[in-house]
Enzyme design. Structure first.
Site, PDB file in Angstrom:
ATOM      1  CB  ILE A 198      -0.959   0.002   1.215  1.00  0.00           C
ATOM      2  CG1 ILE A 198      -1.825   1.283   1.212  1.00  0.00           C
ATOM      3  CG2 ILE A 198      -0.217  -0.146   2.533  1.00  0.00           C
ATOM      4  CD1 ILE A 198      -2.898   1.302   2.298  1.00  0.00           C
ATOM      5  CB  SER A 199       0.971   4.215  -2.164  1.00  0.00           C
ATOM      6  OG  SER A 199       1.051   3.564  -3.400  1.00  0.00           O
ATOM      7  CB  ALA A 200       4.088   6.609   1.379  1.00  0.00           C
TER       8      ALA A 200
END
Length: 288
Positions: free
Chosen positions: A122-124
Site C-alpha cells: 500500500i502506497s505511502a
C-alpha cells in the site's frame, strides 16, 4: 502500489530554502533521496544513506517515527501541515477512510509504504494524497474512476466516496487473493454501503488492459509503473478526463495525462517516483 516514497536528488534536497513555494508540496515526495539520472555512474547507495544526506528530510523522518501518531486524523493533519493535502475535499475523504483498515501489518499511520502480501504494497500516505489532489476535479459526484493495481483497496474506496453512489469506482488487480482482501477491507470501512450497492467494485483483471465494462473514465489512477502508457488505458479515458500514472523503469516520473475534448493527449511530469512495475501476475509473484 508504491514501492517507496517519491524521491528527489541530494542536490535538490540540499538546495531547498524556506522561501521555496514548491517546498510544502514536494516535501513528502522527497523523503527518500536518489541520484539524478545524469549523475549516476555506479549503483545508488542504500536509501538509509541517501536519507541521511538530505538532512532536513532525515530529521523530519526521525520526528515522524518518534511521534508514532496513532489516529487517522492526526496523519491527515500532518499531511496538511506539510502540503501533501491541500484541499478540504481531499482532507475529508482521507479522514473518512481509515488507513488502518487497509494495512494488514506494520504501523498504518506513518508516512511509509507497507506490505500487503504477494510482493505488493500500500502506497505511502503522501502519495495517496498527491494522487487524490491531482485527480480531485475528475472525481466529482456521478463521475467514473478506475484504479489500476488497486491493492489494498484504500484509494479505490476514497474514489468511491468522492464520486458517490451516483458515480462508479472500479478497482482492478490481477491477483485474486488481493482482490478478496480489498473487498474485506472496504466492508469494514465507511465505503461499505457503496460496495453493497455496486457503485464500488473490485475485479480480477490485467491492469494493462484496463476495464471496459465501466468505461469511459473521468479519472484513472495507476498504482504501478509502466514502461510506457498502455494504449488501452488511453482509449478508456474520457475526453476531458485525467490519468495519473508512473512511467519508466529504474527512473520513473509520475505523469499527469489529460485527454482534451478533441481526443488529443497532453502529458506533464509531476514528480520523480519509485513504484513496483506494472507487470503480469506470474512476474509479480516471483521472489523479489
Amino acid at each position: 502500489m508504491c514501492l517507496a516514497a517519491a524521491f528527489a536528488s541530494p542536490a535538490r534536497c540540499l538546495s531547498l530554502s524556506p522561501s521555496s513555494a514548491a517546498l510544502p508540496r514536494r516535501f513528502l515526495r522527497g523523503l527518500l533521496g536518489a541520484p539524478a539520472p545524469a549523475r549516476l555512474s555506479r549503483p545508488p547507495p542504500p536509501p538509509t544513506i541517501l536519507l541521511r544526506r538530505c538532512i532536513p528530510f532525515h530529521r523530519m523522518a526521525q520526528y515522524w517515527t518518534q511521534a508514532s501518531l496513532d489516529k487517522n486524523k492526526a496523519l491527515v493533519d500532518y499531511l496538511k501541515q506539510y502540503g501533501a493535502v491541500r484541499t478540504d475535499k481531499v482532507a475529508e475523504v482521507m479522514e473518512t477512510i481509515d488507513r488502518a483498515l487497509f494495512v494488514p501489518e506494520g504501523t498504518p499511520y506513518i508516512d511509509s509504504p507497507m506490505p500487503i502480501g504477494f510482493n505488493a504494497t500500500i502506497s505511502a500516505p503522501h502519495m495517496h494524497a498527491t494522487c487524490l489532489e491531482l485527480l480531485k476535479d475528475h472525481l466529482q459526484p456521478g463521475m467514473h474512476a478506475l484504479d489500476v493495481g488497486s491493492g489494498s483497496g484504500y484509494l479505490t474506496a476514497c474514489f468511491a466516496m468522492m464520486v458517490g453512489p451516483e458515480g462508479r469506482a472500479v478497482g482492478i488487480e490481477h491477483i485474486p487473493e488481493i482482490v478478496a482482501s480489498a473487498i474485506e477491507n472496504v466492508q469494514k470501512s465507511a465505503a461499505a454501503p457503496l460496495l453493497k450497492d455496486g457503485s464500488l467494485s473490485f475485479h480480477v483483471a490485467d491492469g494493462r488492459l484496463g476495464f471496459t465494462d465501466a468505461a469511459p473514465y473521468d479519472a484513472i489512477h495507476v498504482g504501478a509503473a509502466a514502461p510506457e502508457i498502455p494504449q488501452p488505458l488511453l482509449d478508456q479515458l474520457k475526453p476531458g478526463g485525467r490519468m495519473v500514472i508512473p512511467v519508466g523503469n529504474y527512473f520513473q516520473d509520475l505523469q499527469v495525462v489529460d485527454k482534451n475534448a478533441d481526443g488529443s493527449i497532453s502529458i506533464r511530469n509531476d514528480a520523480s517516483v519509485r513504484y513496483v512495475p506494472l507487470t503480469s501476475r506470474s512476474a509479480q509473484l516471483q521472489d523479489p
